[in-house]
Write a protein that holds these residues in place. Structure first.
Motif: not given
Length: 284
Positions: A223-225, A279-284
């Protein structure tokens, strides 16, 4: 009172309000607002009386923090970057003594503390090849509803109804699920706010006999992707405060604890407190 939840929009000369009426959970939530803050708070409190709500939740912008504090609301949680990169402070107010009482708070404090001691070493779980991860579409609505019926005796939204699930998919909610022998055994969704570029990862459920393979972790990563592909980097999830497993999954996926909602909604088998994870998804 009608038990069906609905969103209403109120526009006056001095303010605009987007309000979610949630009779099943005996609460009202303000999802968006602009204009004269003190006036709109008065209007919302009128709605609380009319609808006999026991709890009010408002997603408050940082610049209005002290205005809401002065009006008797209290901060319960925060989502970093919720409003197009600006933080949202979730303020609440309680209207009955029972709704403000809770016996689990100290236990849940201890659980959050113990979760922060967990190992976050990246362990990639590999479920057996019989498990197939797929994006779920409207044709899966019946199977998804059956899963949620089995896992949750009570749920704050009508996920036991396939027509409701079809509507959420049509409205832009993303579901991923693991199939085993053609049957959905684990699923979660991403409820996307395309205007403010954030998403709530929610509706997480796995059948008990399939919980040893880390399926939920894999679903949430998928989902994050998908969210990142859509340019959405603010992800948050609200987990039952008494569920060690779900809170641990979020922590190990890099989410940070951002507060707890007291007596927030009816889920599993009772009215429960819920933990906020961000969670900040830009950091992963």
């Amino acid at each position: 009172m009608n038990q069906t939840a609905s969103t209403i929009f109120l526009e006056e000369v001095s303010y605009f309000l987007e309000v979610y009426l949630d009779p099943f959970n005996k609460r009202i939530r303000v999802d968006d607002y602009r204009g004269k803050t003190k006036l709109l708070i008065e209007k919302v409190e009128e709605l609380v009386l009319v609808h006999k709500a026991e709890k009010l939740i408002v997603k408050v912008r940082r610049e209005d923090y002290f205005t809401f504090l002065e009006k008797g609301l209290q901060p319960e949680a925060v989502v970093d970057g919720y409003f197009l990169g600006s933080d949202a402070h979730f303020f609440s107010k309680f209207y009955t003594p029972e709704r403000k009482k809770n016996d689990h708070w100290i236990i849940e404090d201890g659980m959050v503390h113990s979760i922060y001691q967990l190992d976050t070493t990246d362990q990639k779980p590999f479920p057996p090849k019989e498990y197939e991860l797929r994006k779920a579409d409207q044709s899966c609505a019946g199977d998804l509803a059956a899963l949620y019926q089995q896992v949750f005796q009570i749920y704050p939204t009508p996920l036991h109804d396939p027509e409701y699930i079809k509507k959420t998919i049509k409205d832009g909610t993303i579901y991923y699920a693991f199939f085993y022998s053609g049957k959905i055994v684990s699923a979660a969704s991403g409820e996307v706010n395309y205007f403010y570029k954030n998403a709530e990862l929610t509706d997480c459920a796995t059948l008990t006999e399939h919980r040893k393979y880390g399926l939920m972790k894999i679903i949430l990563q998928e989902l994050e992707r998908e969210l990142k592909r859509k340019g959405i980097y603010c992800a948050y999830s609200i987990a039952r405060s008494l569920s060690f497993g779900m809170n641990a999954v979020l922590f190990q996926l890099g989410y940070s604890y951002r507060g707890r909602f007291m007596n927030n909604c009816f889920i599993y088998d009772k009215l429960e407190n819920m933990n906020m994870w961000v969670k900040n998804l830009a950091n992963c």
